[in-house]
Design an enzyme around this catalytic site. Sequence first.
Site, PDB file in Angstrom:
ATOM      1  N   VAL A   1     -14.474 -11.643   2.613  1.00  0.00           N
ATOM      2  CA  VAL A   1     -13.773 -12.941   2.643  1.00  0.00           C
ATOM      3  C   VAL A   1     -13.177 -13.438   3.727  1.00  0.00           C
ATOM      4  O   VAL A   1     -12.251 -12.552   4.463  1.00  0.00           O
ATOM      5  CB  VAL A   1     -12.683 -13.218   1.376  1.00  0.00           C
ATOM      6  CG1 VAL A   1     -12.067 -14.507   1.294  1.00  0.00           C
ATOM      7  CG2 VAL A   1     -13.231 -12.871  -0.110  1.00  0.00           C
TER       8      VAL A   1
ATOM      9  N   TYR B   1      -2.156   5.089  -4.135  1.00  0.00           N
ATOM     10  CA  TYR B   1      -2.934   6.079  -3.760  1.00  0.00           C
ATOM     11  C   TYR B   1      -2.611   7.211  -4.386  1.00  0.00           C
ATOM     12  O   TYR B   1      -1.300   7.745  -4.204  1.00  0.00           O
ATOM     13  CB  TYR B   1      -3.143   6.498  -2.321  1.00  0.00           C
ATOM     14  CG  TYR B   1      -3.897   5.668  -1.475  1.00  0.00           C
ATOM     15  CD1 TYR B   1      -5.286   5.412  -2.045  1.00  0.00           C
ATOM     16  CD2 TYR B   1      -3.572   5.041  -0.377  1.00  0.00           C
ATOM     17  CE1 TYR B   1      -6.305   4.572  -1.221  1.00  0.00           C
ATOM     18  CE2 TYR B   1      -4.283   4.132   0.150  1.00  0.00           C
ATOM     19  CZ  TYR B   1      -5.675   3.792  -0.247  1.00  0.00           C
ATOM     20  OH  TYR B   1      -6.576   2.906   0.388  1.00  0.00           O
TER      21      TYR B   1
ATOM     22  N   ARG C   1     -15.283  -0.080   4.448  1.00  0.00           N
ATOM     23  CA  ARG C   1     -14.627   1.018   5.194  1.00  0.00           C
ATOM     24  C   ARG C   1     -14.674   2.438   4.672  1.00  0.00           C
ATOM     25  O   ARG C   1     -14.454   3.419   5.389  1.00  0.00           O
ATOM     26  CB  ARG C   1     -13.029   0.829   5.342  1.00  0.00           C
ATOM     27  CG  ARG C   1     -12.707  -0.614   5.937  1.00  0.00           C
ATOM     28  CD  ARG C   1     -11.466  -0.946   5.760  1.00  0.00           C
ATOM     29  NE  ARG C   1     -10.455  -0.264   6.355  1.00  0.00           N
ATOM     30  CZ  ARG C   1     -10.019  -0.334   7.546  1.00  0.00           C
ATOM     31  NH1 ARG C   1     -10.669  -1.318   8.233  1.00  0.00           N
ATOM     32  NH2 ARG C   1      -9.016   0.650   8.055  1.00  0.00           N
TER      33      ARG C   1
ATOM     34  N   SER D   1       0.868  -1.277   0.010  1.00  0.00           N
ATOM     35  CA  SER D   1      -0.026  -0.052   0.031  1.00  0.00           C
ATOM     36  C   SER D   1       0.742   1.567  -0.011  1.00  0.00           C
ATOM     37  O   SER D   1       1.699   1.424   0.792  1.00  0.00           O
ATOM     38  CB  SER D   1      -0.790  -0.031   1.244  1.00  0.00           C
ATOM     39  OG  SER D   1      -1.548   1.543   1.620  1.00  0.00           O
TER      40      SER D   1
ATOM     41  N   HIS E   1     -13.749  -2.008  -0.419  1.00  0.00           N
ATOM     42  CA  HIS E   1     -12.841  -1.540   0.466  1.00  0.00           C
ATOM     43  C   HIS E   1     -13.406  -2.135   1.887  1.00  0.00           C
ATOM     44  O   HIS E   1     -13.215  -1.320   2.850  1.00  0.00           O
ATOM     45  CB  HIS E   1     -12.802  -0.307   0.592  1.00  0.00           C
ATOM     46  CG  HIS E   1     -11.338   0.604   0.831  1.00  0.00           C
ATOM     47  ND1 HIS E   1     -10.549   1.213   0.023  1.00  0.00           N
ATOM     48  CD2 HIS E   1     -10.581   0.527   2.057  1.00  0.00           C
ATOM     49  CE1 HIS E   1      -9.487   1.478   0.773  1.00  0.00           C
ATOM     50  NE2 HIS E   1      -9.503   0.926   1.926  1.00  0.00           N
TER      51      HIS E   1
ATOM     52  N   ARG F   1     -15.488   6.738   9.851  1.00  0.00           N
ATOM     53  CA  ARG F   1     -15.321   5.523  10.558  1.00  0.00           C
ATOM     54  C   ARG F   1     -15.460   5.967  12.177  1.00  0.00           C
ATOM     55  O   ARG F   1     -14.635   6.329  12.733  1.00  0.00           O
ATOM     56  CB  ARG F   1     -13.823   5.025  10.309  1.00  0.00           C
ATOM     57  CG  ARG F   1     -13.880   4.708   8.902  1.00  0.00           C
ATOM     58  CD  ARG F   1     -12.540   3.943   8.495  1.00  0.00           C
ATOM     59  NE  ARG F   1     -12.373   4.008   7.235  1.00  0.00           N
ATOM     60  CZ  ARG F   1     -11.073   3.627   6.454  1.00  0.00           C
ATOM     61  NH1 ARG F   1     -10.074   3.399   7.232  1.00  0.00           N
ATOM     62  NH2 ARG F   1     -11.208   3.575   5.234  1.00  0.00           N
TER      63      ARG F   1
END
Length: 378
Positions: free
Chosen positions: A340, A165, A309, A141, A306, A202
């Site tokens: 998953v 990103y 999220r 990431s 995602h 969140r």
Amino acid sequence: MTTPQDIKSDKPIPKLTPFTYENDVYQAGRKGQKPSITFNCHDWETLAKDRLSADSFGYVWGSAGTRDTDDNNKKAFKKWGIVPSRLVKSDFPDLRTKIFGETYDYPIAMAPVGVQRIFHPDGETASAKAAEKENVPYILSTASSTSIEDVAKANGNGPRWYQLYWPVSENNDITVSLLSRAKAAGYKVLVVTLDTYILGWRPSDLNNAYNPFIRPDDIGVALGFTDPVYRRKFEEEHGKPIEEDLGTAATEWAHTVFPGVSHGWEDLKFLQEHWDGPIVLKGIQTVADAKRAVDYGVQGIVVSNHGGRQQDGGIASLDVLPEIVDAVGDDLEIIFDSGVRCGADIAKALALGAKMVLIGRPYVYGLAIQGEGEYAMC
Ligand SMILES: Cc1cc2nc3c(=O)[nH]c(=O)nc-3n(C[C@H](O)[C@H](O)[C@H](O)COP(=O)(O)O)c2cc1C
Ligand SMILES: O=C(O)C(=O)c1ccccc1
């Protein structure tokens, strides 16, 4: 599209003993030993919760708003059941999967997950080593707490992909720098995440007043702080190196990679000009966008929300998979994630047409519980 069973590869079929893991466990059990871990995947979340601070656990467990999207992801798997066929002569299953010209041992990859040092001191390096051992892609990431180069070193000869990103166009020089670093360090596939130009709402993190990017130890900004172009631009603008104002440098890096404004489809050309390998768009949830991905010439998509999220009240990622496979399954590679939790979930996503499945939270729980470590019998 091919299924794992269609794969023809020069590599010899790995010598698998049927029931390898089970056999080791049961044989050791005969001698009175017990495993150091639980094989019940639903317990990993609880064990990770016991092990982590409220802040860190809240970060991995957290979802947008009421958690409806996350709930929908998990419920969607329960709507499908696996139907067996008997007396079909078969060899011991060969799970190898060929995608983008490479063969991996299993049809899974480790989803891009940022700031892994908040879960275990070894963070991304532990995960990248595990990926090498199992020969499945490790997707690094942009929000990692370990640099592109250090993760490559830990991953060794293992397969690695890079998740971007994507900074806004005025920071194209930073994007080019990240891509060229990834390329030089052996990352083969570029995964571009499209659903996170700003972090989701969140409640668990808000309640903890916790954002891993904005911590006194600046743990989430490893890629920015090691980036020569970001460092130079910061110094030019502020007249001092980032070391003299870490707080500002960290906040500005966060705004660089989460700018709050989105690119358009036509901007993909820029990435295609600066990346010569496969490009995969992560976060696709509609047939219309999947078709656009084909039109704009990318090689793959991740059907993903995602893990719920980012957007509350969203559809389950699995629910859109079959129609997307129907529409574009012959035109590009379809990877799936979100919800998953166990092997049967992977089987269901593959049966519904995914070529490969990304594992997210479960491996982070494993990292938190035992780092890279394999289970031991004691
Ligand atoms: C702690 C955490 C950090 C994540 N960081 C990233 C990231 O940096 N980039 C990205 O594209 N997705 C990120 N994701 C999303 C995962 O790649 C994946 O889409 C998601 O975990 C799938 O949902 P599931 O874990 O519920 O199966 C993150 C997920 C978690 C849990
Ligand atoms: O939390 C996430 O889902 C994510 O993508 C992210 C964003 C910033 C830092 C670490 C992870």
